[in-house]
Design a protein around this motif. Structure first.
Motif: not given
Ligand SMILES: Cc1cc2nc3c(=O)[nH]c(=O)nc-3n(C[C@H](O)[C@H](O)[C@H](O)COP(=O)(O)OP(=O)(O)OC[C@H]3O[C@@H](n4cnc5c(N)ncnc54)[C@H](O)[C@@H]3O)c2cc1C
Length: 480
Positions: A15, A17, A19, A38-39, A48, A51-52, A54, A179, A341, A343-347
């Motif tokens: 992944g 993103g 995180i 990454e897929r 990622s 989102n907002s 913030i 994967v 993760i 609503s706060t993953g970026l933070s």
């Molecule tokens: C409306 C909204 C508002 C938000 N506002 C905020 C904010 O203001 N501040 C804040 O801190 N957070 C905010 N968030 C939360 C934040 O955006 C997320 O917590 C964060 O982006 C999660 O990151 P991630 O890396 O876990 O997920 P993702 O960004 O989804 O990354 C996961 C990755 O895994 C990959 N993947 C999936 N399956 C496979 C596989 N089988 N093989 C290979 N790769 C795969 C996907 O393609 C993807 O790229 C908000 C979210 C939303 C939706």
């Protein structure tokens, strides 16, 4: 040709993103081989990017939760991360606006004490103080609080910079490597991808966001489910007189509809909070737009009629356990789940990245690398006068900035990837003017055939064919 030979690494992250990329950067501090799969065709292509934006202090996180603990740790880590990675970041603060006595009471009895338990001090504001700060605030304002530490950031830059820093420190990124299979063995984990490649890792980190439950299931781990919660947004370039994040008193399921300044210009209105079952439903709807406009009208009435330059949606990854799921899978120590993760993953990303890297380092007994460099080179828009011409007129992005992105260790593979790395196409015209020049720079620098260059992962190729050059007219007179 695709190699089917197993590639051996110490740690495999699934992944790309914010995180996964933060974990890759933190793991590259250690003496270990690190790979990320990454897929999608690019990093930062799912939640990622939508989102907002913030950087939350965590004032309203459930006290004692892992989320609250990591948000507190992230508050200490952000200053160095922003400086080392030159991330566009604005310490705006956030104003929570109460419009009724009941909401004022909720701030006093619920929100302030919770914030204190989370180590965040909120500053009470009278209605007049809010009006002084935000001239466009609703006439119904009854008072509120200032959350001084809240900030806005560039989420694309953050993710890309984590990834680039990891690559500069030796991590390898494999894009379009979804994967499809995971087998946990006593001494290693075998990870198969849709390209037919197999990786063998000593530890696998599952950071697959919305699909982290499905990735866990590939290894026989059925211990949690992820459901999507959609948030729709409107972007406007209208001047709403907003320098701070303006937020309502939150509900139990959502932080509510906000008015948020964007770090690179414009204002974001939203998001909605809609529980769904389809992890790919990124549609925006008339109902969603109406809900946003009604929501913002309670805070900043002028925002309700703001003109839209773009609308989009993102999906929060909501876990069946209610908190982050971070730790070894019940089916084996060699797979670490980093899921839910919401609503706060970026933070939380600097702290969560470090926390997971420490877990892995402890498990594999890894030593820190003395030569780890936490920085990436700073990009200066006017660094090369010969490439100083402005390509994106709305955002004043120069050719040098575009070229640096195309020449970077992790270059974009789509036009949206270039947009997210540079800010080009994010302005008022949304790429109508600069897109042809960007396509041409892609061709010049990376040799990309415009016919194969997609706007984003889901296709929408902007160039669909060549118009044949007009044949020279047979009987044309030549004037010499
Ligand atoms: C409306 C909204 C508002 C938000 N506002 C905020 C904010 O203001 N501040 C804040 O801190 N957070 C905010 N968030 C939360 C934040 O955006 C997320 O917590 C964060 O982006 C999660 O990151 P991630 O890396 O876990 O997920 P993702 O960004 O989804 O990354 C996961 C990755 O895994 C990959 N993947 C999936 N399956 C496979 C596989 N089988 N093989 C290979 N790769 C795969 C996907 O393609 C993807 O790229 C908000 C979210 C939303 C939706």
């Amino acid at each position: 040709m695709v190699s089917t030979q197993a590639t051996r690494v110490d740690v495999m992250i699934i992944g790309g993103g914010v995180i996964g990329c933060a974990i890759a950067r933190e793991l590259s501090r250690f003496d270990a081989s690190v790979a990320l799969v990454e897929r999608q065709p690019d990093i930062c292509d799912v939640t990622s990017k939508a989102n907002s934006a913030i950087v939350h202090t965590g004032f309203d996180a459930p006290p004692g939760s892992l989320e609250a603990t990591l948000l507190a740790r992230a508050r200490d880590l952000w200053p160095a991360v922003v400086e080392d990675l030159h991330i566009p970041y604005l310490q705006t603060g956030a104003v929570m606006v109460a419009t009724t006595q009941q909401e004022l009471d909720a701030i006093q009895t619920e929100i302030v004490p919770k914030a204190e338990r989370n180590g965040v001090t909120l500053h009470p504001l009278t209605a007049d103080e809010i009006r002084e700060n935000i001239s466009t605030v609703t006439p119904s304002v009854a008072g509120g609080v200032l959350v001084e530490g809240e900030a806005v950031i560039d989420p694309f830059w953050t993710t890309r910079a984590y990834a680039e820093n990891a690559v500069r420190n030796g991590a390898r990124f494999y894009l379009q490597h979804g994967v499809t299979g995971i087998a946990i063995n006593p001494d290693s984990v075998a990870v198969d991808t849709e390209l037919g490649t197999t990786f063998t890792a000593r530890i696998v980190v599952n950071a697959a966001g919305l699909w982290s439950d499905e990735v866990a299931r590939l290894a026989g781990d059925d211990s949690f489910q992820i459901t999507p919660r959609k948030g729709q947004f409107i972007i406007t370039e209208d001047d709403l007189g907003i320098g701070q994040i303006v937020l309502p008193v939150p509900s139990k399921i959502s932080k509510g509809i906000l008015v948020t300044p964007i770090v690179f210009g414009g204002t974001m209105l939203g998001p909605t909070a809609e529980d769904l079952s389809d992890k790919t439903d990124l549609s925006t709807t008339a109902e969603g737009m109406k809900h946003i406009r009604e929501g913002v009208s309670r805070l900043v009435p002028a925002a309700a009629g703001a003109s839209t330059i773009r609308q989009f949606a993102g999906l929060r990854a909501v876990s069946s356990t209610g908190d982050y799921i971070v730790g070894p899978s019940p089916v084996g120590q060699r797979m670490i789940n980093v899921a839910g993760i919401r609503s706060t993953g970026l933070s939380v990303s600097p702290a969560l990245g470090r926390h997971v890297a420490e877990l892995v380092a402890g498990e594999l007994n890894l030593a820190p690398r003395p030569d780890f460099d936490p920085t990436i080179p700073e990009l200066l828009a006017d660094a090369r006068p010969d490439e100083g011409d402005v390509i994106c007129l709305c955002r004043a992005i120069t050719r040098a900035e575009i070229m640096d992105a195309l020449r970077s260790p992790l270059p974009p593979t789509t036009l949206d990837g270039l947009k997210r790395r540079t800010g080009a196409m994010l302005g008022d015209c949304q790429g109508n003017i600069c897109m042809p020049r960007l396509i041409d720079l892609f061709r010049q620098e990376l040799g990309r055939d415009p016919l194969t260059l997609a706007k984003n992962a889901r296709g929408s190729d902007p160039v669909v064919g060549n118009i044949p050059a007009p044949a020279a007219s047979a009987g044309r007179e030549s004037r010499s």
